[in-house]
Write a protein that holds these residues in place. Structure first.
Motif, PDB file in Angstrom:
ATOM      1  N   ARG A  31       5.784  10.234  -3.581  1.00  0.00           N
ATOM      2  CA  ARG A  31       4.430  10.767  -3.433  1.00  0.00           C
ATOM      3  C   ARG A  31       3.847  10.389  -2.069  1.00  0.00           C
ATOM      4  NH1 ARG A  31      -0.773   7.865  -5.193  1.00  0.00           N
ATOM      5  NH2 ARG A  31       0.143   6.793  -3.450  1.00  0.00           N
ATOM      6  N   SER A  32       4.084   9.139  -1.680  1.00  0.00           N
ATOM      7  CA  SER A  32       3.571   8.666  -0.399  1.00  0.00           C
ATOM      8  C   SER A  32       4.201   9.460   0.754  1.00  0.00           C
ATOM      9  CB  SER A  32       3.891   7.164  -0.279  1.00  0.00           C
ATOM     10  OG  SER A  32       3.357   6.614   0.892  1.00  0.00           O
ATOM     11  N   SER A  84      -4.624   6.995 -16.798  1.00  0.00           N
ATOM     12  CA  SER A  84      -3.312   6.394 -16.553  1.00  0.00           C
ATOM     13  C   SER A  84      -2.909   5.423 -17.664  1.00  0.00           C
ATOM     14  CB  SER A  84      -3.329   5.647 -15.221  1.00  0.00           C
ATOM     15  OG  SER A  84      -4.175   4.529 -15.312  1.00  0.00           O
ATOM     16  N   THR A  97      -6.104  10.977   1.535  1.00  0.00           N
ATOM     17  CA  THR A  97      -7.402  10.506   1.992  1.00  0.00           C
ATOM     18  C   THR A  97      -7.364   9.076   2.504  1.00  0.00           C
ATOM     19  OG1 THR A  97      -7.833   9.927  -0.297  1.00  0.00           O
ATOM     20  CG2 THR A  97      -8.730  12.015   0.466  1.00  0.00           C
ATOM     21  N   GLY A  98      -6.215   8.451   2.539  1.00  0.00           N
ATOM     22  CA  GLY A  98      -6.151   7.061   3.009  1.00  0.00           C
ATOM     23  C   GLY A  98      -4.985   6.339   2.354  1.00  0.00           C
ATOM     24  N   PHE A  99      -5.282   5.177   1.780  1.00  0.00           N
ATOM     25  CA  PHE A  99      -4.211   4.376   1.200  1.00  0.00           C
ATOM     26  C   PHE A  99      -4.567   3.937  -0.224  1.00  0.00           C
ATOM     27  CE2 PHE A  99      -3.850   3.948   5.739  1.00  0.00           C
ATOM     28  CZ  PHE A  99      -2.489   4.025   5.966  1.00  0.00           C
ATOM     29  N   ASP A 100      -3.545   3.808  -1.017  1.00  0.00           N
ATOM     30  CA  ASP A 100      -3.642   3.142  -2.315  1.00  0.00           C
ATOM     31  C   ASP A 100      -3.240   1.694  -2.108  1.00  0.00           C
ATOM     32  OD1 ASP A 100      -4.452   4.754  -4.333  1.00  0.00           O
ATOM     33  OD2 ASP A 100      -2.448   5.475  -4.852  1.00  0.00           O
ATOM     34  N   GLU A 147       0.288   9.274 -14.529  1.00  0.00           N
ATOM     35  CA  GLU A 147      -0.730   9.377 -13.479  1.00  0.00           C
ATOM     36  C   GLU A 147      -0.118   9.835 -12.159  1.00  0.00           C
ATOM     37  OE1 GLU A 147      -2.415   5.787 -11.987  1.00  0.00           O
ATOM     38  OE2 GLU A 147      -4.370   6.715 -11.686  1.00  0.00           O
ATOM     39  N   VAL A 171      -9.687   6.353 -14.139  1.00  0.00           N
ATOM     40  CA  VAL A 171      -8.447   5.584 -14.186  1.00  0.00           C
ATOM     41  C   VAL A 171      -7.883   5.576 -15.595  1.00  0.00           C
ATOM     42  CG1 VAL A 171      -7.443   3.306 -13.754  1.00  0.00           C
ATOM     43  CG2 VAL A 171      -9.157   4.210 -12.221  1.00  0.00           C
ATOM     44  N   GLN A 220       0.859  -1.179   0.000  1.00  0.00           N
ATOM     45  CA  GLN A 220       0.000   0.000   0.000  1.00  0.00           C
ATOM     46  C   GLN A 220       0.899   1.233   0.000  1.00  0.00           C
ATOM     47  OE1 GLN A 220      -2.494  -0.174   3.430  1.00  0.00           O
ATOM     48  NE2 GLN A 220      -0.839  -0.616   4.835  1.00  0.00           N
ATOM     49  N   SER A 221       0.342   2.321  -0.465  1.00  0.00           N
ATOM     50  CA  SER A 221       1.079   3.580  -0.375  1.00  0.00           C
ATOM     51  C   SER A 221       0.127   4.613   0.192  1.00  0.00           C
ATOM     52  CB  SER A 221       1.616   4.005  -1.740  1.00  0.00           C
ATOM     53  OG  SER A 221       0.564   4.227  -2.644  1.00  0.00           O
ATOM     54  N   ARG A 269      -2.640  -1.675  -9.751  1.00  0.00           N
ATOM     55  CA  ARG A 269      -3.259  -0.759  -8.793  1.00  0.00           C
ATOM     56  C   ARG A 269      -4.727  -1.141  -8.598  1.00  0.00           C
ATOM     57  NH1 ARG A 269      -2.452   5.760  -9.350  1.00  0.00           N
ATOM     58  NH2 ARG A 269      -2.534   6.209  -7.138  1.00  0.00           N
ATOM     59  N   MET A 277       4.074   2.319   6.560  1.00  0.00           N
ATOM     60  CA  MET A 277       2.646   2.089   6.336  1.00  0.00           C
ATOM     61  C   MET A 277       1.958   1.545   7.589  1.00  0.00           C
ATOM     62  SD  MET A 277       1.956   3.270   3.382  1.00  0.00           S
ATOM     63  CE  MET A 277       3.198   4.485   3.768  1.00  0.00           C
ATOM     64  N   VAL A 314     -17.810   5.645 -14.452  1.00  0.00           N
ATOM     65  CA  VAL A 314     -17.147   6.849 -13.927  1.00  0.00           C
ATOM     66  C   VAL A 314     -15.712   6.515 -13.515  1.00  0.00           C
ATOM     67  CG1 VAL A 314     -17.135   8.502 -12.002  1.00  0.00           C
ATOM     68  CG2 VAL A 314     -19.285   7.951 -13.154  1.00  0.00           C
ATOM     69  N   LYS A 335      -1.834   8.123   0.645  1.00  0.00           N
ATOM     70  CA  LYS A 335      -2.304   9.352  -0.012  1.00  0.00           C
ATOM     71  C   LYS A 335      -3.167  10.076   1.008  1.00  0.00           C
ATOM     72  CE  LYS A 335      -6.077   7.000  -2.439  1.00  0.00           C
ATOM     73  NZ  LYS A 335      -6.693   6.731  -3.717  1.00  0.00           N
ATOM     74  N   GLU A 392       9.164   6.721   5.622  1.00  0.00           N
ATOM     75  CA  GLU A 392       8.834   6.736   4.190  1.00  0.00           C
ATOM     76  C   GLU A 392       9.808   7.638   3.424  1.00  0.00           C
ATOM     77  OE1 GLU A 392       7.191   4.613   2.755  1.00  0.00           O
ATOM     78  OE2 GLU A 392       5.523   5.305   1.515  1.00  0.00           O
ATOM     79  N   SER A 403       2.785  12.984   0.818  1.00  0.00           N
ATOM     80  CA  SER A 403       1.419  13.009   1.374  1.00  0.00           C
ATOM     81  C   SER A 403       1.468  12.972   2.893  1.00  0.00           C
ATOM     82  CB  SER A 403       0.612  11.804   0.886  1.00  0.00           C
ATOM     83  OG  SER A 403       0.495  11.823  -0.504  1.00  0.00           O
ATOM     84  N   TYR A 454      -4.134   6.287  11.457  1.00  0.00           N
ATOM     85  CA  TYR A 454      -5.511   6.426  11.012  1.00  0.00           C
ATOM     86  C   TYR A 454      -6.494   5.896  12.042  1.00  0.00           C
ATOM     87  CZ  TYR A 454      -5.974   8.803   6.687  1.00  0.00           C
ATOM     88  OH  TYR A 454      -6.059   9.816   5.765  1.00  0.00           O
ATOM     89  N   TYR A 500     -26.346  11.305  -9.393  1.00  0.00           N
ATOM     90  CA  TYR A 500     -25.050  10.883  -8.864  1.00  0.00           C
ATOM     91  C   TYR A 500     -23.976  11.906  -9.248  1.00  0.00           C
ATOM     92  CZ  TYR A 500     -20.781   8.188  -8.323  1.00  0.00           C
ATOM     93  OH  TYR A 500     -19.528   7.783  -7.979  1.00  0.00           O
ATOM     94  N   TRP A 518      -1.922  -1.942  -3.839  1.00  0.00           N
ATOM     95  CA  TRP A 518      -1.230  -2.469  -5.017  1.00  0.00           C
ATOM     96  C   TRP A 518      -1.252  -3.987  -4.957  1.00  0.00           C
ATOM     97  CZ3 TRP A 518       0.566   1.136  -8.553  1.00  0.00           C
ATOM     98  CH2 TRP A 518       0.538   2.470  -8.107  1.00  0.00           C
ATOM     99  N   GLU A 541      -8.427   0.072  -7.462  1.00  0.00           N
ATOM    100  CA  GLU A 541      -9.297   1.230  -7.215  1.00  0.00           C
ATOM    101  C   GLU A 541     -10.613   0.713  -6.658  1.00  0.00           C
ATOM    102  OE1 GLU A 541      -9.121   4.615  -7.981  1.00  0.00           O
ATOM    103  OE2 GLU A 541      -7.071   4.607  -8.754  1.00  0.00           O
ATOM    104  N   ARG A 592     -21.410   3.663 -11.867  1.00  0.00           N
ATOM    105  CA  ARG A 592     -20.224   3.984 -11.073  1.00  0.00           C
ATOM    106  C   ARG A 592     -18.965   3.417 -11.716  1.00  0.00           C
ATOM    107  NH1 ARG A 592     -19.289   5.043  -5.548  1.00  0.00           N
ATOM    108  NH2 ARG A 592     -21.391   5.885  -5.543  1.00  0.00           N
ATOM    109  N   LEU A 595       0.511   1.189 -16.394  1.00  0.00           N
ATOM    110  CA  LEU A 595       0.238   0.484 -15.132  1.00  0.00           C
ATOM    111  C   LEU A 595      -1.172  -0.091 -15.182  1.00  0.00           C
ATOM    112  CD1 LEU A 595       1.286   2.352 -11.860  1.00  0.00           C
ATOM    113  CD2 LEU A 595       1.942   0.083 -12.634  1.00  0.00           C
ATOM    114  N   HIS A 644       9.534   1.064   4.104  1.00  0.00           N
ATOM    115  CA  HIS A 644       8.212   1.427   3.569  1.00  0.00           C
ATOM    116  C   HIS A 644       7.097   0.721   4.351  1.00  0.00           C
ATOM    117  CE1 HIS A 644       4.867   2.096   0.888  1.00  0.00           C
ATOM    118  NE2 HIS A 644       4.712   0.786   0.777  1.00  0.00           N
TER     119      HIS A 644
END
Lengths: 95, 374
Positions: free
Chosen positions: B66-67, A71, A22-25, B96, A68, A17-18, A43, B15, A63, A20, B44, B70, B22, B137, A27, A45, A60, A76, B11
């Protein structure tokens, strides 16, 4: 739920995970992955709907695919997961 | 241990710490959250530095940078974030990730601008969502959304002024005592239609805590309003002008029927999820809740007028407005304390329906709402 479905439907699992804001990405990679960090990974989503119809889930997904899709050039791969908690229903799709 | 393994270990430790952070955040332990994120950031960044010279090692290099950036932003280390973003963009990040890095850079610029003004954003967000026929939506009619956001902002300022014991301000800008108090909105979210907002205030802020003293007070009062608890609300908001102002703004935020059927506020209060669903339509809100407790008598006559709201030109009293009806007659109406600036003034030159109490030869405003043009 998404992680369980990924394990059932693919040969992949969440390996990294990485962070960001708002939380985590998340992988995905093959089980027992020993690659260098983030190399050859997919990745994930995830998006959720509290309660909705099948067409809501499909909408959804469209969208998220559009988001995505930006990218594509980077090469990726990504898996999109839409989870609807009312029924519940899930839809997973490769980018 | 080789370099790859060290990078991976650092890393993963980062995490783990971020995850613990969190959990602390969800429990309302903001100090612990920042402490753990700071530790996560150090690890990190160390992981990112180990691959910094390997431009070809993408996406690893840019993802780690990036991580780390952030995490730096989250724990307020903005200059460190800037350096990491610059280093990542100086390499060959995938498109991206490069785009995400640019967005992070914009975030650092924004945070630094707040920092220069001495403004700190409250850590807790309040999530507001609307549902109804006017909402798809991630898409909504602008009016039903923007009007509510403006009224929520008014509620925040009025609550802050009341909590500061500032006498009710009938006209003009918010009290200087509020310093840099402001409402900060996140980008609108899909899922019906939703935004989140946070309160920003200058450090210290005269001893008030934006979360505890403003947001919690506002939500407590909305809960009383929603439950129709007039007594509890009056106990909480003792000054009549503040009371009338609050109930009138809260009614404006409430659902209006088919277009907007529900308005929901949700936040984390001391780590506990708190949700208030305003589902009572405006027309169903008890009249007793909205009336002035100072002036209403059961025997008074009430009349309803429709027309265009005008400035009351040439009138000496500042609490008088004029309503021009379809025959051209102008009715002078006295506005009770608390309503002129936030409730009546936004309706200037609009077609409105007014309910007024007749007292002697005077008309006293009780209720006003926008109506469709004929």
């Amino acid at each position: 739920m998404t992680f369980l479905l990924i394990g059932l439907l693919t040969d992949l699992t969440v390996v990294e995970q990485s962070f960001k804001g708002t939380g985590f990405d998340y992988w995905l990679g093959p089980k027992g992955n020993t690659n260098v960090l983030f190399q050859d990974m997919v990745r994930l989503e995830i998006t959720g709907i509290r309660s909705g119809s099948k067409s809501d889930v499909m909408a959804r997904m469209r969208v998220k695919l559009a988001q995505v899709g930006r990218s594509d050039k980077m090469g990726l791969p990504a898996i999109i997961a839409v989870i609807e908690f009312g029924s519940p229903t899930s839809r997973l799709q490769n980018k | 241990m080789n370099e790859d393994a060290t990078t991976t270990t650092l890393h993963r430790e980062a995490m783990n710490l971020a995850e613990q952070g969190y959990v602390a955040k969800l429990r309302g332990q903001h100090g612990r959250y920042l402490e753990l994120l700071g530790l996560a950031f150090d690890k990190e960044r160390a992981a990112a530095e180990l691959v910094a010279a390997q431009d070809a090692l993408e996406p690893t290099r840019s993802i780690l940078h990036r991580s780390a950036a952030s995490l730096a932003i989250e724990c307020g280390r903005l200059r460190d974030a800037e350096k990491l973003i610059a280093a990542a963009l100086a390499g060959e990040p995938p498109d991206e990730i490069a785009e995400e890095l640019r967005i992070l850079f914009e975030k650092t610029v924004f945070q630094q601008a707040l920092h220069r003004k001495g403004i700190v954003l409250a850590p807790v967000e309040v999530h507001v969502s609307i549902t109804g026929q006017a909402v798809d939506y991630g898409l909504t009619e602008s009016g039903v959304f923007l009007d509510r956001v403006q009224d929520i902002e008014r509620l925040v300022f009025r609550t802050a002024e009341r909590q500061q014991n500032v006498p009710f301000r009938e006209r003009g800008k918010p009290s200087k005592l509020l310093g840099g108090l402001g409402l900060y909105l996140t980008a609108p979210q899909a899922s019906s239609f939703a935004i989140s907002f946070r309160i920003g205030a200058q450090l210290g802020f005269h001893g008030l805590d934006p979360n505890q003293d403003i947001m919690r007070e506002l939500l407590d009062c909305l809960e009383l309003f929603n439950g129709g608890h007039e007594g509890g609300l009056r106990e909480r908001i003792r000054e009549e002008a503040y009371y009338l102002n609050f109930v009138s703004l809260a009614r404006n935020v409430s659902p209006d029927g088919d277009d907007i059927r529900a308005v929901r506020f949700a936040t984390l209060d001391d780590g506990h999820e708190r949700s208030i669903l305003l589902s009572r339509y405006r027309r169903e809100i008890p009249a007793a809740l909205l009336r002035s407790g100072l002036t209403q008598a059961e025997s008074e006559q009430v009349m309803t007028l429709e027309g265009t709201l005008r400035f009351a030109d040439g009138l000496k009293r500042k609490d008088l407005v004029g309503l021009r009806d379809s025959e051209g007659h102008v009715h002078k109406i006295i506005v009770p304390p608390g309503l002129l600036d936030d409730i009546v003034q936004p309706l200037w030159d609009s077609r409105v329906s007014v309910t007024a109490v007749i007292r002697g030869k005077s008309l006293h405003l009780r209720d006003i709402s926008k109506t469709a043009e004929p």
